[in-house]
Design an enzyme around this catalytic site. Structure first.
Site, short mmCIF file in Angstrom:
data_model
loop_
_atom_site.label_atom_id
_atom_site.label_comp_id
_atom_site.label_asym_id
_atom_site.label_seq_id
_atom_site.Cartn_x
_atom_site.Cartn_y
_atom_site.Cartn_z
N GLY A 28 0.81 -1.21 0.00
CA GLY A 28 0.00 0.00 0.00
C GLY A 28 0.84 1.26 0.00
N ASP A 30 1.11 3.73 2.34
CA ASP A 30 1.77 4.12 3.59
C ASP A 30 3.10 3.41 3.81
OD1 ASP A 30 -0.41 5.77 4.12
OD2 ASP A 30 -1.49 4.16 5.12
N SER A 31 3.11 2.09 3.75
CA SER A 31 4.36 1.36 3.98
C SER A 31 5.36 1.61 2.87
CB SER A 31 4.09 -0.14 4.14
OG SER A 31 3.45 -0.68 3.01
N CYS A 120 -3.75 -9.88 14.03
CA CYS A 120 -2.68 -9.95 13.02
C CYS A 120 -1.48 -9.10 13.45
CB CYS A 120 -3.22 -9.47 11.68
SG CYS A 120 -2.05 -9.66 10.31
N CYS A 216 -9.05 -8.68 5.16
CA CYS A 216 -8.35 -9.10 3.94
C CYS A 216 -8.74 -10.48 3.45
CB CYS A 216 -6.84 -9.00 4.14
SG CYS A 216 -6.19 -10.10 5.43
#
Length: 371
Positions: A28, A30-31, A120, A216
């Site tokens: 994504g 952000d990362s 997670c 997800c």
């Protein structure tokens, strides 16, 4: 433009080019921005992406708004290769299935409402990725979460992100003090709109990619996912009122959550809501809105980043979008449990959700709601 995006040094005793940083890359915006920004600032960046599902081609690899499979892995690799830092893909499907997916299904079967994203983060993304970080001889683990890590006089605090609309501190309440020693969150001091600008400035191919929104691994709706994982859990039962009077029939408790109003399939003189789920008798208990108003909460599996004193006044969030309620914390007789007493009644407190306590901007800690 990079001068507008200054961040605190990742380590006080090492300059950037001596600091090895593992970046958890989901594919994504952000990362990806976190990884490229640190690379541009001179850090030794290593991108790591966990494949959590979809290797068999039967999972959610093409669904929009998810992460860590299919196109997202390709996007993370493309960003790393285009920028010039190493990138590794680790297959964690079996661990993810056991720690997150099966836990998700089991929680629903128990009549509770789970938050798989917290599980997670708690297990696969932090516990396991921190071990990967150590194995690679890296100094820190970076994520793209919108939270802040503040350190003063050797004390580390976890705080809300500057961008309140994107703050993810609720989802990270289970982060431990030990984990915070290695974790860094370079985007916590930025607004999302500016992170998008930075992605465009870096000419990242994913600069316009939408944020992940959904669970997800849920391809259609959660009840169908649970039916596949545990078909024996889909059993018909009674819908009763708070006095035990039978009002109708349900097609499986996993199709209901506390506070639900729509989809009950019964007609009544006033609006009815799911008040509780009785798994022992396979019953859905419904009642009027006032039956869902509650002030006292029992919380379990506590994780305190700062040990609260008896009767300590805090602000608590009872779901991710909750703006917060004033409350006091008291120890329970049972080990690793506490009572949270709200100043005012709150509607629809769901077992299985997280109760996260704050002191101003700081995350004090939290736990899982029992009742």
């Amino acid at each position: 433009m990079l001068k507008e995006f200054e961040i605190e040094p990742l380590l006080k005793d090492k300059v950037p080019h001596q600091t090895k940083a593992v970046v958890a890359m989901s594919g994504g915006v952000d990362s990806s921005v976190a990884a490229v920004l640190l690379h541009r600032l001179g850090y030794q960046v290593i991108g790591v992406t966990l494949q959590l599902y979809g290797a068999d081609g039967n999972s959610n690899t093409r669904k929009k708004g998810v992460c860590c499979a299919g196109q997202d892995i390709y996007d993370a690799k493309r960003v790393a290769e285009g920028t010039g830092f190493p990138h590794y893909i680790l297959n964690y499907e079996e661990i993810f299935k056991k720690e997150v997916i099966e836990s998700f299904a089991q929680t629903y079967i128990q009549g509770k409402t789970p938050i798989p994203c917290i599980k997670c983060n708690q297990t696969v993304k932090f516990r396991d990725l921190l071990q990967v970080t150590r194995n690679l001889g890296a100094d820190v683990l970076i994520t793209g979460h919108y939270v802040r890590r503040l350190e003063k006089n050797g004390e580390v605090k976890l705080c809300r992100g500057i961008d309140k609309s994107k703050d993810q501190s609720y989802f990270l309440f289970a982060t431990t003090k030990e984990q915070l020693k290695l974790l860094r969150f370079p985007l916590g001091g930025f607004y999302k709109c500016n992170v998008r600008k930075l992605a465009r400035y870096f000419s990242l191919p994913i600069s316009e990619k939408p944020d992940s929104q959904d669970i997800c691994f849920v391809s259609e709706n959660y009840s169908k996912t649970i039916a596949k994982l545990a078909p024996q859990s889909i059993q018909k039962g009674k819908i009763v009122d708070v006095n035990g009077k039978v009002l109708g029939e349900h097609n499986g408790i996993v199709n209901f959550t506390v506070g639900q109003r729509k989809g009950l399939g019964i007609a009544y003189s006033e609006p009815l809501y799911v008040v509780r789920i009785n798994t022992k008798n396979n019953e859905i208990v419904v009642g009027p809105v006032n039956a869902l108003m509650q002030r006292k909460i029992l919380v379990k599996e506590l994780n305190w980043l700062e040990q609260p004193k008896k009767g300590m006044e805090v602000t608590v969030k009872l779901r991710s979008l909750h703006s917060g309620s004033l409350a006091k914390i008291y120890p329970a007789k049972e080990q690793n449990k506490a009572y949270v007493i709200l100043n005012d009644d709150y509607f629809s407190i769901s077992p299985g959700q997280a109760c996260v306590a704050y002191k101003d901007e700081q995350v004090i800690g939290g736990g899982w709601i029992c009742s």
